[in-house]
Motif scaffolding. Structure first.
Motif, short mmCIF file in Angstrom:
data_model
loop_
_atom_site.label_atom_id
_atom_site.label_comp_id
_atom_site.label_asym_id
_atom_site.label_seq_id
_atom_site.Cartn_x
_atom_site.Cartn_y
_atom_site.Cartn_z
N SER A 1 11.20 19.11 17.49
CA SER A 1 10.88 19.70 18.79
C SER A 1 10.84 21.22 18.68
O SER A 1 11.15 21.80 17.63
N ASN A 2 10.44 21.89 19.77
CA ASN A 2 10.38 23.37 19.80
C ASN A 2 11.77 23.93 19.53
O ASN A 2 12.76 23.29 19.87
N PRO A 3 11.90 25.11 18.98
CA PRO A 3 10.80 25.99 18.61
C PRO A 3 10.31 25.78 17.18
O PRO A 3 9.26 26.35 16.84
N ASP A 4 10.97 24.99 16.37
CA ASP A 4 10.58 24.95 14.96
C ASP A 4 9.30 24.17 14.71
O ASP A 4 8.50 24.54 13.86
N ASN A 5 9.11 23.05 15.40
CA ASN A 5 7.95 22.20 15.15
C ASN A 5 7.73 22.00 13.66
O ASN A 5 6.61 22.10 13.14
N ARG A 6 8.83 21.67 13.01
CA ARG A 6 8.78 21.45 11.56
C ARG A 6 8.21 20.06 11.27
O ARG A 6 8.60 19.08 11.89
N LEU A 7 7.26 20.00 10.35
CA LEU A 7 6.71 18.71 9.92
C LEU A 7 7.56 18.19 8.76
O LEU A 7 7.66 18.83 7.72
N ILE A 8 8.15 17.02 8.96
CA ILE A 8 8.93 16.38 7.91
C ILE A 8 8.14 15.17 7.48
O ILE A 8 7.96 14.22 8.25
N SER A 9 7.59 15.21 6.24
CA SER A 9 6.67 14.15 5.83
C SER A 9 6.94 13.70 4.41
O SER A 9 7.59 14.41 3.63
N LYS A 10 6.42 12.54 4.09
CA LYS A 10 6.70 11.93 2.80
C LYS A 10 5.65 10.85 2.54
O LYS A 10 5.15 10.22 3.48
N VAL A 11 5.32 10.65 1.27
CA VAL A 11 4.42 9.54 0.91
C VAL A 11 5.29 8.34 0.53
O VAL A 11 6.15 8.44 -0.36
N LEU A 12 5.08 7.25 1.24
CA LEU A 12 5.88 6.05 1.01
C LEU A 12 5.10 5.01 0.20
O LEU A 12 3.89 4.87 0.36
N GLN A 13 5.82 4.31 -0.63
CA GLN A 13 5.25 3.20 -1.39
C GLN A 13 5.85 1.89 -0.87
O GLN A 13 6.83 1.90 -0.10
N LYS A 14 5.29 0.83 -1.36
CA LYS A 14 5.81 -0.51 -1.05
C LYS A 14 7.34 -0.56 -1.22
O LYS A 14 7.86 -0.12 -2.26
N GLY A 15 8.01 -1.05 -0.22
CA GLY A 15 9.46 -1.18 -0.30
C GLY A 15 10.22 0.02 0.25
O GLY A 15 11.45 0.00 0.32
N GLY B 1 0.79 -1.22 0.00
CA GLY B 1 0.00 0.00 0.00
C GLY B 1 0.82 1.27 0.00
O GLY B 1 2.04 1.26 -0.28
N THR B 2 0.14 2.35 0.30
CA THR B 2 0.72 3.69 0.24
C THR B 2 0.50 4.37 1.58
O THR B 2 -0.62 4.44 2.07
N LEU B 3 1.58 4.88 2.17
CA LEU B 3 1.49 5.51 3.48
C LEU B 3 2.08 6.90 3.44
O LEU B 3 3.23 7.08 3.01
#
Lengths: 214, 214, 214, 214, 214, 214
Positions: F129-143, F120-122
């Motif tokens: 942590s503070n103060p930046d509270n930066r969201l580091i995100s990515k869409v993952l595929q199988k593998g 699937g796809t996640l």
């Protein structure tokens, strides 16, 4: 003058040993000589340039010079002498003590020490922390092993008729040595005489006399 | 029979040493003999009953019996022999090797080892991990020190004319020893011959011959 | 030639996994590519330049090439492949094993391994340290998890009819892999045949034959 | 008598603080009172019986009794006073020092200390290990923070006109305290006068006089 | 705008504390200002240039500015403010809370915290991990000490009539602070409203309203 | 009722994973079932009674039940399920997420997590942590593999059309899970509505509505 002589002998005397502080993240990380970057421990040589000699040190079969006020000499093999020890959490030393000489009370701030008597007879002891300050001591003969737990005050004295020789290992690449008398009465600059007089419950004149020796 | 002899000699041979694994939470925690509670390391004696002998071990001046197929003997001083080492992250051993005897390739799964040659001439070496599997080796003389990084395969060989004697220390109260040949060809029960034949790229008959020795 | 082929396949084969060695001092310390400063682990990128891709690796759904003498392939995801793992004490790997192929006896000097079978049937085992050298083994099916304690010799064998696939994680950013046969019989330079003949209790000719394969 | 008084005051005086030694394996592991099993640190209460009071200690707003030869008092909050600290690697203490009183030179064998001055003026210092034995000192005012690195000899002196109050924290649940003068001159039993005379470069009579005070 | 104000106040608010993460390999390793090499923790100054001020920080006697939506202010003393803390595993902070102000629910990802109430009355609490999520809370008075185990959600509230002041220490040179509401509802960029609506079981409109505040 | 359902599903949901916290002092220390002695981690079985099954766990090929408000299920394999993990610093888990289901924002107080997408796809992310509270995100595929650093808030969401399956490993035998919404709005007893209203900048009525769901 007396101070500088005693100081000099202590300088060479207690620079040694090893303590449990490592968690290596690669097979080895040989300390780089003359690096300009300072880190916890030492930066490493390029692993491609590492050679067998980086893991070796010679000369521990030679007696140290015991001609000094305490009649003993410690020859260290830490990361400063053996760069391959970097990140590996262990070091070693040779201890030579003339008859009735002592390795005076000292502390390794970052290491437990295990000691093996190679020649002679050694009285060894360590003192537990407050409030008991219990002295745990024993006379060791050739072939005896003893352990001094991390950070506790300990000492050795040659109680035999010939020179005593021991090998020590400690759980740090750089365990540090704090010779009590030298650190407390011979620091640069001096600790105020008022403080030492109160701490040791003696007259300031006595403090000054002791300080003049270191 | 050959197997049981060789096994017996290896059993005594490599039970030794010490590695950097401690973080003591009190002055000492002397291992309790015969305790019924098992924990990481060992449970401790009541500290009020601790004596100087708990920190001591005798007999490391005596040569080990080298009458066995590899011509060597390791005499360990770990927490099993010296209960005061518990929680302190260090141990020691004496290594005796007859002329052309070897301390065969082995691994300490929980410790770096530092070694000092007391007598004789020793060829020592360790092999880096994959993919290089580089052999780093050197011939040591009396007074030479060498370090074997944690978990790497290493060995010693007496290349001199008389017996060789070395003292080792390692960074664990119980570093463990895995003698490669014994573990791989002499486990109980045996590893399947198919696996070893494929791993060592030899015929299963050869595997069986080797296994019969251990 | 045989040696170089086998070597090559082992090189790629066992470079993987992860071990318990971290104590991060900041949220992350992404390994810097091509840095000129060597430290325990790796120096980090400027945190302001870190991106999501630094924490990611792709392709672990693809089978590795099992066309080699041992019939298996390990695809590692350590700090070398996934720079965000630096200082975080964990890594992973995919293991593909063809029918009757093996992941030959090996050791991770800096990590415990936990393994999950995704497809097929795997016989797995590890051997305890001296003196017992007890083989603890089990046949695993799809969905089974097994743990190999730090520094112990272990292996896997496909005992099913189709390919087997497993995922492993280990407690180090760079656990290291020591394939026993390759390290002992295929080091560069070779360990002396005398040493291996005595260690494995075989004729030097047999040692030479094995060495020629690696 | 003088010895017993001074000893008593030191006993209460330096039992405190905390050091970096933990790696908790659960949310908490509250120390069990009166347990019969001794381990590294302390065995825990059944977590189901844990209450908020297990994480709390009261009374640190109260000045300690400074009527003793050194004119100071340390009130510790370690795992012995606050059982919830077990496995968590930190502790605290209140330090009260009368005008010109001192917290005499001492060592924490298992902890770094961070100190905050709440009231008054404190001269603080620590001494680096051999060979430099450099004294690094500073006069602190209310609101100043200072750090004493692990295992180094350090002290505080009130150089103001009123009482001084400081709060310290250290990186261990049980950092230990070794008051130099008490451990060296007041151990039970005594260290031999010969050893101390040579170590401190004074006459044995002076050693005996100092020992009689502790 | 409301978001930026609240954000700004939180930014300053929770940057503090310290946790058990060190294993120093030398007496000290003072963090170097403006270094270009990034490592785990910080690179160090040349030890020859270290001065007493490197181990010191001033101003913790001054109240922080509590004019913000939560009515509190945390003044941190971590390695960023006190470079001598590098490698030593501890840090500190001052917490000021106005009447009915709160130090909102937060987590230190790398540290246990010990807290001492200097003035006022504080309700404190922490929540155990899944599945129990038990709230362990207590009202503290002046002189009370409390411990918040590593990584658990905790908070403080002033339930008295005047300002409350507390001193905290934590077991890391850089423990990190994650204010729950700010991290979850105020990240940059935002977490998708769908995720938060499902996580908190509220309508996406409510999520959007909360996000607009941070 | 809604609360008890949601609570129940979270209870089972996040009990899993593993973190870097070990330093084993023997080959293994298999957790003892039903022991009456509580220690950091768990007491061990007598090593003589240890069997292969102690290192094994079955069933991770089976999907978890995703019929709950968040549409996901975590199946843990920690020391509670696999006793051989004790002292070894690692654990694992299977994560099943239905289309548009989430593994809601949570924290592991004692572990870094490495995750591999099996199906699937996640969409995955963590917040610094503070103060930046930066969201580091990515869409993952199988593998795809991704790492979530220790103690940071992170989440996964299924953004594909079918079920998503992932395997995670973390660096602790018992990493702990703190689901943010459950811990903050569903603790036992509740955190005061006043505190949460101020922390999340919402009306107390909204807080009460959220609390009623958990």
């Amino acid at each position: 003058m007396a101070k500088s002589v005693a100081l000099a002998c202590f300088l060479g005397l207690f620079l040694a040993f090893a303590a449990a502080d490592h968690s290596p993240l690669q097979d080895f990380c040989v300390a780089q000589a003359g690096g300009s970057v300072f880190v916890n421990g030492m930066a490493c040589k390029d692993p491609k340039t590492v050679k067998a000699n980086d893991f070796s040190f010679s000369g521990l079969h030679l007696p140290g010079n015991m001609s000094n006020p305490v009649g003993s000499r410690v020859t260290p093999v830490t990361v400063a002498q053996l760069p391959g020890l970097n990140t590996l959490g262990i070091s070693a030393a040779r201890i030579d003590i003339a008859p009735w000489g002592i390795n005076p009370p000292h502390i390794h701030p970052r290491a437990t020490e295990i000691l093996l008597v190679l020649e002679g007879t050694l009285e060894v002891g360590f003192i537990t922390s407050n409030p008991d300050n219990r002295l745990i001591s024993k006379v060791l003969q050739k072939g005896d092993v003893f352990v001094f737990p991390q950070g506790l005050v300990h000492f050795q004295r040659n109680t035999g008729f010939g020179n005593a020789v021991a090998i020590a290992a400690l759980g740090s690449q750089n365990p540090g040595v704090i010779t009590i008398a030298n650190a407390v009465f011979g620091s640069t600059p001096d600790i105020s005489g008022d403080i030492l007089a109160k701490a040791f419950q003696v007259d300031k004149i006595v403090v000054g006399q002791i300080q003049s020796k270191f």
